[in-house]
Design a protein around this motif. Structure first.
Motif, mmCIF file in Angstrom:
data_model
loop_
_atom_site.group_PDB
_atom_site.id
_atom_site.type_symbol
_atom_site.label_atom_id
_atom_site.label_comp_id
_atom_site.label_asym_id
_atom_site.label_seq_id
_atom_site.Cartn_x
_atom_site.Cartn_y
_atom_site.Cartn_z
ATOM 1 N N MET A 1 18.855 34.782 42.054
ATOM 2 C CA MET A 1 20.079 34.536 42.790
ATOM 3 C C MET A 1 21.252 34.289 41.836
ATOM 4 O O MET A 1 22.349 34.775 42.065
ATOM 5 N N ILE A 2 20.989 33.536 40.762
ATOM 6 C CA ILE A 2 22.055 33.237 39.799
ATOM 7 C C ILE A 2 22.528 34.521 39.115
ATOM 8 O O ILE A 2 23.710 34.668 38.800
ATOM 9 N N TYR A 3 21.614 35.475 38.917
ATOM 10 C CA TYR A 3 21.987 36.730 38.254
ATOM 11 C C TYR A 3 22.941 37.549 39.118
ATOM 12 O O TYR A 3 23.896 38.136 38.606
ATOM 13 N N LEU A 4 22.683 37.564 40.416
ATOM 14 C CA LEU A 4 23.588 38.284 41.321
ATOM 15 C C LEU A 4 24.969 37.642 41.341
ATOM 16 O O LEU A 4 25.984 38.339 41.359
ATOM 17 N N PHE A 5 24.997 36.304 41.310
ATOM 18 C CA PHE A 5 26.289 35.619 41.262
ATOM 19 C C PHE A 5 27.044 35.998 39.996
ATOM 20 O O PHE A 5 28.245 36.298 40.042
ATOM 21 N N ILE A 6 26.350 36.001 38.870
ATOM 22 C CA ILE A 6 26.996 36.320 37.586
ATOM 23 C C ILE A 6 27.541 37.748 37.605
ATOM 24 O O ILE A 6 28.703 37.985 37.239
ATOM 25 N N VAL A 7 26.716 38.707 38.042
ATOM 26 C CA VAL A 7 27.164 40.104 38.092
ATOM 27 C C VAL A 7 28.364 40.239 39.020
ATOM 28 O O VAL A 7 29.396 40.814 38.647
ATOM 29 N N PHE A 8 28.235 39.710 40.226
ATOM 30 C CA PHE A 8 29.300 39.851 41.224
ATOM 31 C C PHE A 8 30.595 39.185 40.742
ATOM 32 O O PHE A 8 31.678 39.766 40.827
ATOM 33 N N ALA A 9 30.483 37.972 40.211
ATOM 34 C CA ALA A 9 31.675 37.246 39.751
ATOM 35 C C ALA A 9 32.342 37.965 38.585
ATOM 36 O O ALA A 9 33.573 38.049 38.511
ATOM 37 N N LYS A 10 31.542 38.496 37.677
ATOM 38 C CA LYS A 10 32.114 39.202 36.520
ATOM 39 C C LYS A 10 32.778 40.502 36.955
ATOM 40 O O LYS A 10 33.837 40.861 36.436
ATOM 41 N N VAL A 11 32.180 41.209 37.904
ATOM 42 C CA VAL A 11 32.802 42.434 38.430
ATOM 43 C C VAL A 11 34.168 42.098 39.017
ATOM 44 O O VAL A 11 35.169 42.773 38.737
ATOM 45 N N ILE A 12 34.236 41.051 39.815
ATOM 46 C CA ILE A 12 35.507 40.640 40.432
ATOM 47 C C ILE A 12 36.511 40.235 39.360
ATOM 48 O O ILE A 12 37.672 40.664 39.375
ATOM 49 N N GLU A 13 36.078 39.425 38.410
ATOM 50 C CA GLU A 13 36.985 38.925 37.368
ATOM 51 C C GLU A 13 37.546 40.055 36.506
ATOM 52 O O GLU A 13 38.756 40.117 36.253
ATOM 53 N N VAL A 14 36.710 40.980 36.065
ATOM 54 C CA VAL A 14 37.179 42.085 35.213
ATOM 55 C C VAL A 14 38.046 43.055 36.015
ATOM 56 O O VAL A 14 39.048 43.565 35.503
ATOM 57 N N SER A 15 37.699 43.280 37.263
ATOM 58 C CA SER A 15 38.536 44.140 38.112
ATOM 59 C C SER A 15 39.921 43.527 38.281
ATOM 60 O O SER A 15 40.942 44.230 38.201
ATOM 61 N N MET A 16 39.969 42.223 38.491
ATOM 62 C CA MET A 16 41.253 41.533 38.610
ATOM 63 C C MET A 16 42.053 41.661 37.315
ATOM 64 O O MET A 16 43.275 41.887 37.340
ATOM 65 N N ALA A 17 41.382 41.517 36.178
ATOM 66 C CA ALA A 17 42.060 41.606 34.879
ATOM 67 C C ALA A 17 42.659 42.997 34.677
ATOM 68 O O ALA A 17 43.788 43.127 34.186
ATOM 69 N N THR A 18 41.922 44.026 35.058
ATOM 70 C CA THR A 18 42.409 45.397 34.901
ATOM 71 C C THR A 18 43.652 45.624 35.745
ATOM 72 O O THR A 18 44.667 46.134 35.254
ATOM 73 N N VAL A 19 43.592 45.231 36.991
ATOM 74 C CA VAL A 19 44.737 45.405 37.895
ATOM 75 C C VAL A 19 45.917 44.559 37.409
ATOM 76 O O VAL A 19 47.061 45.017 37.401
ATOM 77 N N ARG A 20 45.652 43.340 36.965
ATOM 78 C CA ARG A 20 46.713 42.450 36.477
ATOM 79 C C ARG A 20 47.450 43.068 35.289
ATOM 80 O O ARG A 20 48.688 43.077 35.243
ATOM 81 N N MET A 21 46.704 43.615 34.345
ATOM 82 C CA MET A 21 47.347 44.207 33.171
ATOM 83 C C MET A 21 48.252 45.373 33.553
ATOM 84 O O MET A 21 49.362 45.505 33.025
ATOM 85 N N VAL A 22 47.806 46.197 34.461
ATOM 86 C CA VAL A 22 48.626 47.327 34.895
ATOM 87 C C VAL A 22 49.873 46.828 35.613
ATOM 88 O O VAL A 22 50.969 47.327 35.372
ATOM 89 N N LEU A 23 49.714 45.855 36.492
ATOM 90 C CA LEU A 23 50.862 45.312 37.208
ATOM 91 C C LEU A 23 51.911 44.763 36.245
ATOM 92 O O LEU A 23 53.110 45.017 36.407
ATOM 93 N N ILE A 24 51.464 44.035 35.248
ATOM 94 C CA ILE A 24 52.403 43.452 34.290
ATOM 95 C C ILE A 24 53.114 44.542 33.499
ATOM 96 O O ILE A 24 54.328 44.472 33.300
ATOM 97 N N THR A 25 52.397 45.550 33.065
ATOM 98 C CA THR A 25 53.046 46.628 32.309
ATOM 99 C C THR A 25 54.004 47.434 33.176
ATOM 100 O O THR A 25 54.911 48.072 32.658
ATOM 101 N N LYS A 26 53.820 47.388 34.487
ATOM 102 C CA LYS A 26 54.724 48.086 35.411
ATOM 103 C C LYS A 26 55.873 47.192 35.858
ATOM 104 O O LYS A 26 56.644 47.555 36.733
#
Length: 169
Positions: A1-26
């Motif tokens: 269960m902890i592994y699914l939380f880690i994978v899911f949370a990291k996917v969300i966090e990195v996706s947010m970081a990618t979108v954030r960087m693009v937004l800032i550069t725009k």
């Protein structure tokens, strides 16, 4: 269960970081800052979870790395779908296709600047356009429907001020 939380949370966090960087550069700093708050909050919780007893449970590292990898892919996909900003399209056409392509583009609402050029053997039309990023494929397909081997280049632009059909806050 902890592994699914880690994978899911990291996917969300990195996706947010990618979108954030693009937004800032725009130039979308406020939205980028709001996303950064949630991104770093999630990161702190995630890292503390992964580092807790990591030597006894090294699969947490695998889950974290998997989430990071999938998050990069998902974040770039989301960013492409959002398509914030403008791109510059340059198109080189055979002379005989110039007017039909320009007419088709303008009929669809695209602003087109036309330059006459000279290729190695024949005259050419050179089109300059600023297109919303989410409409790049649509625009390229319209051009290719008239001349399938048109030379099309696309460059990302941070900001464009002025011009027909171009709005900048």
């Amino acid at each position: 269960m902890i592994y699914l939380f880690i994978v899911f949370a990291k996917v969300i966090e990195v996706s947010m970081a990618t979108v954030r960087m693009v937004l800032i550069t725009k130039g979308e700093r406020k939205i980028g800052a709001i996303i950064a708050f949630f991104e770093v909050s999630l990161w702190v919780v995630l890292v503390s979870t992964v580092l807790d007893n990591i030597m006894e449970n090294p699969l947490k590292i695998v889950a974290y790395a998997l989430g990071f990898s999938v998050g990069n892919y998902l974040g770039s996909w989301i960013e492409e779908k959002i398509g914030i900003g403008l791109a510059e399209m340059q198109v080189i056409l055979k002379d005989e296709h110039g007017e039909p392509v320009v007419k088709a583009l303008r009929d669809k609402g695209y602003a087109v600047t036309v330059l006459k050029g000279e290729g190695k053997f024949h005259p050419r039309y050179v089109l300059l356009m600023y297109v919303q990023r989410k409409k790049i494929k649509e625009c390229a397909n319209l051009i290719k429907s008239v001349q399938d081997n048109a030379v099309i280049t696309v460059s990302d632009k941070k900001a464009v001020y002025g011009g027909y059909g171009v709005v900048r806050k």
